[in-house]
Design an enzyme around this catalytic site. Structure first.
Site, mmCIF file in Angstrom:
data_model
loop_
_atom_site.group_PDB
_atom_site.id
_atom_site.type_symbol
_atom_site.label_atom_id
_atom_site.label_comp_id
_atom_site.label_asym_id
_atom_site.label_seq_id
_atom_site.Cartn_x
_atom_site.Cartn_y
_atom_site.Cartn_z
ATOM 1 N N GLU A 132 0.831 -1.210 0.000
ATOM 2 C CA GLU A 132 0.000 0.000 0.000
ATOM 3 C C GLU A 132 0.865 1.259 0.000
ATOM 4 O O GLU A 132 0.725 2.148 0.833
ATOM 5 C CB GLU A 132 -0.981 -0.010 1.178
ATOM 6 C CG GLU A 132 -2.010 -1.125 1.066
ATOM 7 C CD GLU A 132 -3.169 -1.004 2.056
ATOM 8 O OE1 GLU A 132 -3.142 -0.100 2.923
ATOM 9 O OE2 GLU A 132 -4.111 -1.810 1.957
ATOM 10 N N GLU A 160 -5.078 -8.600 -0.642
ATOM 11 C CA GLU A 160 -5.912 -8.281 0.524
ATOM 12 C C GLU A 160 -7.345 -8.130 0.034
ATOM 13 O O GLU A 160 -7.623 -7.353 -0.880
ATOM 14 C CB GLU A 160 -5.462 -6.978 1.207
ATOM 15 C CG GLU A 160 -4.165 -7.091 1.976
ATOM 16 C CD GLU A 160 -3.854 -5.843 2.815
ATOM 17 O OE1 GLU A 160 -4.810 -5.174 3.268
ATOM 18 O OE2 GLU A 160 -2.658 -5.552 2.993
#
Length: 510
Positions: free
Chosen positions: A194, A315
């Site tokens: 991220e 994810e």
């Protein structure tokens, strides 16, 4: 008040109209082209709440039965799940994690504060050796998320050497000094996590250059070749994907994508208390991952028409408000039949994108978000409805996807479509046909006729509950569990199945 009542009324009328017909016709192709990567059934373990400590790991001195510190009950349950790959140490935690703090004698390892997740003090007793040895016990591939946000190129390069060098190198000698002679041979390496957010708040242009630099020094060693994964987009950020593919496509093996089933991040809702309207909104949001993946794939195809680079949804899952009385930073939530339906629908979507989607990692494996397992400090363990979906879907791992055509009713939840049934089919290496049937409706049985699937029904299982809010607790750990399904039969070379409302059925036929 009147507005909410009117909305609920209109929605209920719409659903009743769209779902009045209950007959579903499904045609299944005899042959397929693309293999469903086992890694689509991957898991994710972050240093977050009690995922690691108290979940996977209790230490050798714990009164809870363990094998070298790993909880025996959790270990056994995960072995039965046939986990193909496990991602670690994060998540957001990865970009503050310095791997050398987690090696050597445990009583000499430095502590740190977990700034992302509740300010918990991390003692680093679970580090590289503990994680990679766990993967060996589970028989799964490790997927390491390297620290790019606050770590150096040198730090990452040395970690790769520590894990993969078989030679007389400095890091291999250090590994041997710490008790491990043979290299683990780690395959999957995530270069940051991220990076658009908690991993550094970077622009895609900057991260692309950083990725090219870091991956250069993540070297293949002694026959242990790395599969390098670039930190990809969140949800609908198609620009991120375009920039990375344009600037770094030739340097990566995989590109990640994160997608959580959350409608409102400021008001996520409770895991076990929800209305019918909220239920359908959740499922429609869940299925939107199909169009999201399609758009990211289309961009990837422009720069990689041979589809060499894999898309890794590393994810995904539901994200609810934490359970009352628990630390808000530990993300502990219950898991109902609604979560199980989300899992079944999402896995069917991943199957259909088998040509490009090479891995997926549900968040997370124990005690965090849409977990497989819940544990407590007293030694209790619960298998969640989502665990049972993954176990029922085991035959899909490594099977060849069989294209299908399904004719069924579709309801519109706002602007999002939700079909009355979701179907996936595949041919296993042993020649069996496996079919999953997910009925997301709250009150309508679906009569499914399967054309092209002939033979003897070897296995038929169903996961359901009296109520879609049903879940397993430490007091009632088997309220939701798979049972034999009696609603399928063979008739004139076809298979018919009556799939109850809010249920998941898996058939194996040969």
């Amino acid at each position: 008040m009147k507005k909410n009542f009117l909305l609920s009324f209109v929605l209920s009328v719409l659903l009743s109209f769209n779902l009045h017909a209950q007959q579903v016709e499904v045609s299944v192709a005899q042959e397929g082209q693309f293999v469903i990567a086992p890694e689509i059934y991957g898991q994710f373990a972050e240093h977050l709440g009690s995922c690691i400590y108290g979940g996977l790991w209790v230490g050798e001195e714990s009164a809870i039965p363990n094998t070298n510190g790993y909880r025996n009950d959790v270990l056994k349950a995960l072995q039965e799940l046939h986990v193909p790959v496990l991602r670690w140490p994060g998540g957001c935690f990865a970009d503050e994690y310095h791997w050398m703090d987690g090696i050597g004698p445990r009583d000499k390892r430095p502590k740190m504060q977990n700034n992302n997740w509740g300010g918990t003090i991390e003692d680093n007793s679970f580090g590289t050796h503990e994680f990679l040895n766990l993967c060996e016990l589970l028989g799964c591939e490790p997927y390491i998320s390297a620290n790019v946000g606050s770590g150096s190129v040198e730090e990452m390069a040395k970690w790769v050497e520590y894990m993969n060098s078989e030679g007389d190198t400095p890091m291999a000698r250090l590994r041997r000094q710490n008790g491990r002679d043979k290299a683990w041979g780690v395959k999957y390496l995530g270069v940051g996590n991220e990076s658009w957010g908690c991993g550094g708040n970077m622009r895609p242009e900057y991260y692309s250059d950083l990725f090219r630099r870091y991956q250069t020094y993540a070297r293949n060693m002694d026959g242990h070749n790395l599969y390098k994964v670039a930190s990809g987009a969140s949800d609908y950020d198609y620009k991120w994907t375009r920039v990375l593919m344009e600037r770094a496509c030739g340097n990566m093996d995989g590109l990640s994508l994160h997608y959580y089933t959350v409608e409102d991040w400021d008001n996520k809702g409770k895991a076990t208390t929800f209305t019918g309207e909220e239920y359908y909104n959740t499922l429609a949001k869940c299925l939107e991952i199909d169009s999201v993946i399609t758009r990211h794939e289309k961009i990837m195809d422009e720069y990689d028409p041979q589809k060499r680079v894999g898309l890794l949804v590393d994810e995904w899952g539901t994200w609810w408000d934490v359970e009352e009385g628990t630390n808000p930073g530990h993300l502990y939530q219950q898991n109902t039949m609604r979560d199980a339906i989300v899992a079944g629908l999402t896995l069917n979507v991943f199957h259909n994108h088998a040509e490009r989607v090479r891995m997926a990692n549900i968040a997370q494996i124990v005690n965090v978000l849409q977990s497989m397992i819940l544990t407590n400090k007293d030694g209790g363990m619960v298998l969640t409805p989502t665990y049972h979906v993954f176990q029922m879907y085991n035959p899909f791992q490594g099977a060849t996807l069989l294209p299908i055509e399904a004719k069924c009713d579709t309801m519109m939840i706002g602007k999002r479509p939700l079909p009355a049934i979701s179907v996936s089919a595949a041919k296993t290496k042993g020649g069996k046909t496996v079919v999953s049937l997910v009925n997301p409706t709250l009150d309508k049985e679906q009569a499914v006729e399967l054309n092209g699937v002939a033979g003897k029904i070897l296995s038929a299982r169903i996961l359901s509950g009296k109520d879609v809010k049903d879940y397993n607790s430490f007091d009632a750990p088997e309220r939701v569990k798979p049972v034999d399904f009696k609603g399928a039969k063979v008739n004139k070379g076809k298979i018919s199945a009556k799939v109850p409302a809010h249920s998941i059925v898996v058939l194996e036929v040969k």
